[in-house]
Design an enzyme around this catalytic site. Structure first.
Site, mmCIF file in Angstrom:
data_model
loop_
_atom_site.group_PDB
_atom_site.id
_atom_site.type_symbol
_atom_site.label_atom_id
_atom_site.label_comp_id
_atom_site.label_asym_id
_atom_site.label_seq_id
_atom_site.Cartn_x
_atom_site.Cartn_y
_atom_site.Cartn_z
ATOM 1 N N ASN A 1 -5.509 -4.436 -6.830
ATOM 2 C CA ASN A 1 -6.571 -3.829 -5.993
ATOM 3 C C ASN A 1 -6.771 -2.636 -5.786
ATOM 4 O O ASN A 1 -7.888 -1.561 -5.703
ATOM 5 C CB ASN A 1 -6.757 -4.647 -4.748
ATOM 6 N N VAL B 1 1.625 2.391 -6.640
ATOM 7 C CA VAL B 1 1.216 1.697 -7.722
ATOM 8 C C VAL B 1 1.205 2.688 -8.602
ATOM 9 O O VAL B 1 1.259 2.180 -10.106
ATOM 10 C CB VAL B 1 -0.410 0.846 -7.472
ATOM 11 N N ASP C 1 0.937 -1.168 -0.176
ATOM 12 C CA ASP C 1 -0.124 -0.175 -0.279
ATOM 13 C C ASP C 1 0.969 1.432 0.199
ATOM 14 O O ASP C 1 1.901 1.125 0.180
ATOM 15 C CB ASP C 1 -0.948 -0.028 1.567
ATOM 16 N N TYR D 1 -13.062 8.020 -13.567
ATOM 17 C CA TYR D 1 -13.051 7.162 -12.791
ATOM 18 C C TYR D 1 -13.829 5.426 -14.044
ATOM 19 O O TYR D 1 -13.146 4.338 -14.280
ATOM 20 C CB TYR D 1 -13.775 6.631 -11.808
ATOM 21 N N LYS E 1 -12.408 2.042 -15.027
ATOM 22 C CA LYS E 1 -12.312 0.617 -14.966
ATOM 23 C C LYS E 1 -13.163 -0.004 -15.881
ATOM 24 O O LYS E 1 -12.867 -1.230 -16.136
ATOM 25 C CB LYS E 1 -13.846 0.464 -14.292
HETATM 26 N N1 LIG Z 1 -15.819 0.819 -2.627
HETATM 27 C C1 LIG Z 1 -16.187 0.741 -3.363
HETATM 28 O O1 LIG Z 1 -17.785 0.825 -3.283
HETATM 29 C C2 LIG Z 1 -16.036 0.363 -5.002
HETATM 30 C C3 LIG Z 1 -16.654 -0.553 -5.537
HETATM 31 C C4 LIG Z 1 -16.177 -1.084 -6.625
HETATM 32 C C5 LIG Z 1 -14.718 -0.913 -6.995
HETATM 33 N N2 LIG Z 1 -14.151 -0.543 -5.884
HETATM 34 C C6 LIG Z 1 -12.614 -0.571 -5.826
HETATM 35 O O2 LIG Z 1 -11.920 -0.980 -4.831
HETATM 36 C C7 LIG Z 1 -10.965 -1.616 -4.940
HETATM 37 C C8 LIG Z 1 -10.284 -0.702 -3.605
HETATM 38 O O3 LIG Z 1 -10.458 0.179 -2.571
HETATM 39 P P1 LIG Z 1 -11.767 0.578 -1.372
HETATM 40 O O4 LIG Z 1 -13.708 0.991 -1.733
HETATM 41 O O5 LIG Z 1 -11.538 -0.578 -0.976
HETATM 42 O O6 LIG Z 1 -10.782 2.025 -0.920
HETATM 43 P P2 LIG Z 1 -9.713 2.116 0.409
HETATM 44 O O7 LIG Z 1 -9.544 3.255 -0.200
HETATM 45 O O8 LIG Z 1 -10.860 1.385 1.166
HETATM 46 O O9 LIG Z 1 -8.706 1.335 -0.206
HETATM 47 C C9 LIG Z 1 -7.910 2.102 -1.293
HETATM 48 C C10 LIG Z 1 -6.764 1.298 -0.297
HETATM 49 O O10 LIG Z 1 -6.090 1.764 -1.821
HETATM 50 C C11 LIG Z 1 -4.491 2.846 -0.844
HETATM 51 N N3 LIG Z 1 -4.374 3.045 -2.095
HETATM 52 C C12 LIG Z 1 -4.680 4.709 -2.804
HETATM 53 N N4 LIG Z 1 -3.912 4.396 -4.013
HETATM 54 C C13 LIG Z 1 -3.243 4.029 -4.081
HETATM 55 C C14 LIG Z 1 -1.619 4.183 -4.839
HETATM 56 N N5 LIG Z 1 -1.134 5.146 -5.810
HETATM 57 N N6 LIG Z 1 -0.925 3.036 -4.453
HETATM 58 C C15 LIG Z 1 -1.122 1.819 -3.175
HETATM 59 N N7 LIG Z 1 -1.894 1.843 -3.005
HETATM 60 C C16 LIG Z 1 -2.919 3.182 -3.189
HETATM 61 C C17 LIG Z 1 -4.673 3.519 -0.110
HETATM 62 O O11 LIG Z 1 -4.188 4.254 0.882
HETATM 63 C C18 LIG Z 1 -5.675 2.030 0.432
HETATM 64 O O12 LIG Z 1 -5.343 1.772 1.742
HETATM 65 C C19 LIG Z 1 -10.454 0.468 -6.012
HETATM 66 O O13 LIG Z 1 -9.824 -0.807 -7.009
HETATM 67 C C20 LIG Z 1 -11.646 0.445 -6.152
HETATM 68 O O14 LIG Z 1 -11.761 1.203 -7.535
HETATM 69 C C21 LIG Z 1 -14.744 0.525 -4.554
#
Ligand SMILES: NC(=O)c1ccc[n+]([C@@H]2O[C@H](COP(=O)([O-])OP(=O)(O)OC[C@H]3O[C@@H](n4cnc5c(N)ncnc54)[C@H](O)[C@@H]3O)[C@@H](O)[C@H]2O)c1
Length: 252
Positions: free
Chosen positions: A89, A63, A36, A155, A159
């Site tokens: 992720n 990332v 992370d 976004y 995706k």
């Molecule tokens: N939460 C939702 O409703 C939802 C819905 C669909 C898809 N997603 C996708 O799920 C995935 C996980 O998101 P989440 O909801 O658990 O969010 P979250 O913010 O709780 O976790 C995301 C993590 O990614 C890390 N991160 C952000 N930018 C980064 C970078 N440049 N390099 C490394 N790490 C980085 C953050 O520090 C965080 O710990 C994402 O790809 C998001 O687009 C989320």
């Protein structure tokens, strides 16, 4: 245990879905690289894993930076000898901007984190998988990668690109023991809204229209179970596709 002795990399594993995926994979016997941008958060995930008897190490990775992605995969190989499972992720939201309001800077930021990172880590891990003729790639996309207005234009496009890349990769290496699939989560309770700064009011008002048909929000643990299915032999015939996990939101 479904992932005994497997080595898994999970990006964005300090929070939300990534954290739950790392915890569940470790519980199922995998050795996990908890990656992370937020190293303190990654360390906390590792502490949770090791306190439950699992094996993991934390590594700071942006990332969006090519050298960090290289370092992540090299360090995992140096630590555990190989990589078996890559979970892309890490991701961020846009600010719900429609096309007319996107800045180049915002577009490039969202694509760098959500999309280009997936290509780079896949490219880097493939020689390892090809040598073994075995490997799993799981990309956390979104219902925004299937539908038109679950977020802003950047976004949504980022995706959709992840889903196209997933299908292409799944097909290209299908005869070489490699499977590449995506998960399209619906709305899940995580910290992702903290990646939003200054929400576009017009875009958000258009995006909000669809929320009325969202049956419910999900929990990160529910997405982790889908990831476990895709990581394990239970999904041996599943490749190059997308599993929606959204309580039926996109079924309407
Ligand atoms: N939460 C939702 O409703 C939802 C819905 C669909 C898809 N997603 C996708 O799920 C995935 C996980 O998101 P989440 O909801 O658990 O969010 P979250 O913010 O709780 O976790 C995301 C993590 O990614 C890390 N991160 C952000 N930018 C980064 C970078 N440049 N390099 C490394 N790490 C980085 C953050 O520090 C965080 O710990 C994402 O790809 C998001 O687009 C989320």
């Amino acid at each position: 245990m479904k992932l005994q002795n497997q080595v898994a990399i999970v990006t964005g594993a300090a929070s939300g879905m990534g954290k739950q995926i790392a915890l569940l994979f470790a519980k199922e016997g995998a050795k996990v690289a908890v990656s992370d941008l937020n190293l303190d958060g990654a360390n906390a995930t590792v502490q949770e894993i090791t306190s439950q008897g699992g094996t993991a190490f934390a590594i700071k990775t942006n990332v969006a930076a090519e050298e960090d992605v290289q370092h992540l995969i090299d360090t995992t190989v140096n630590t555990y000898g190989t990589v078996d499972i890559l979970v892309n992720n890490a991701g961020i939201m846009d600010n719900m901007e429609p096309a007319g309001d996107i800045t180049d800077e915002q577009w490039e930021r969202v694509f760098a984190v959500n999309t280009t990172s997936v290509m780079r880590s896949t490219r880097k891990v493939l020689p390892i998988f090809l040598e073994k003729q075995r490997g799993i790639i799981i990309n956390v996309a979104s219902v925004g990668g299937l539908q038109g207005a679950r977020a802003g234009a950047a976004y949504t496009a980022s995706k959709h690109a992840v889903i196209g890349f997933t299908k292409n990769t799944g097909f290209m290496y299908a005869t070489q023991g490699i499977r590449c699939n995506a998960i399209a989560p619906g709305g899940v309770e995580t910290n992702i809204s903290s990646s939003m700064t200054g929400i576009n009011q017009f875009g958000a008002s258009r995006q909000q229209l669809g929320m009325a048909i969202n049956p419910r929000m999900g929990k990160a643990e529910e997405i982790a179970k889908v990831a476990l299915f895709l990581a394990s032999e239970d999904s041996s015939f599943v490749n190059g596709t997308v599993i929606s996990a959204d309580a039926g939101w996109t079924a309407y």
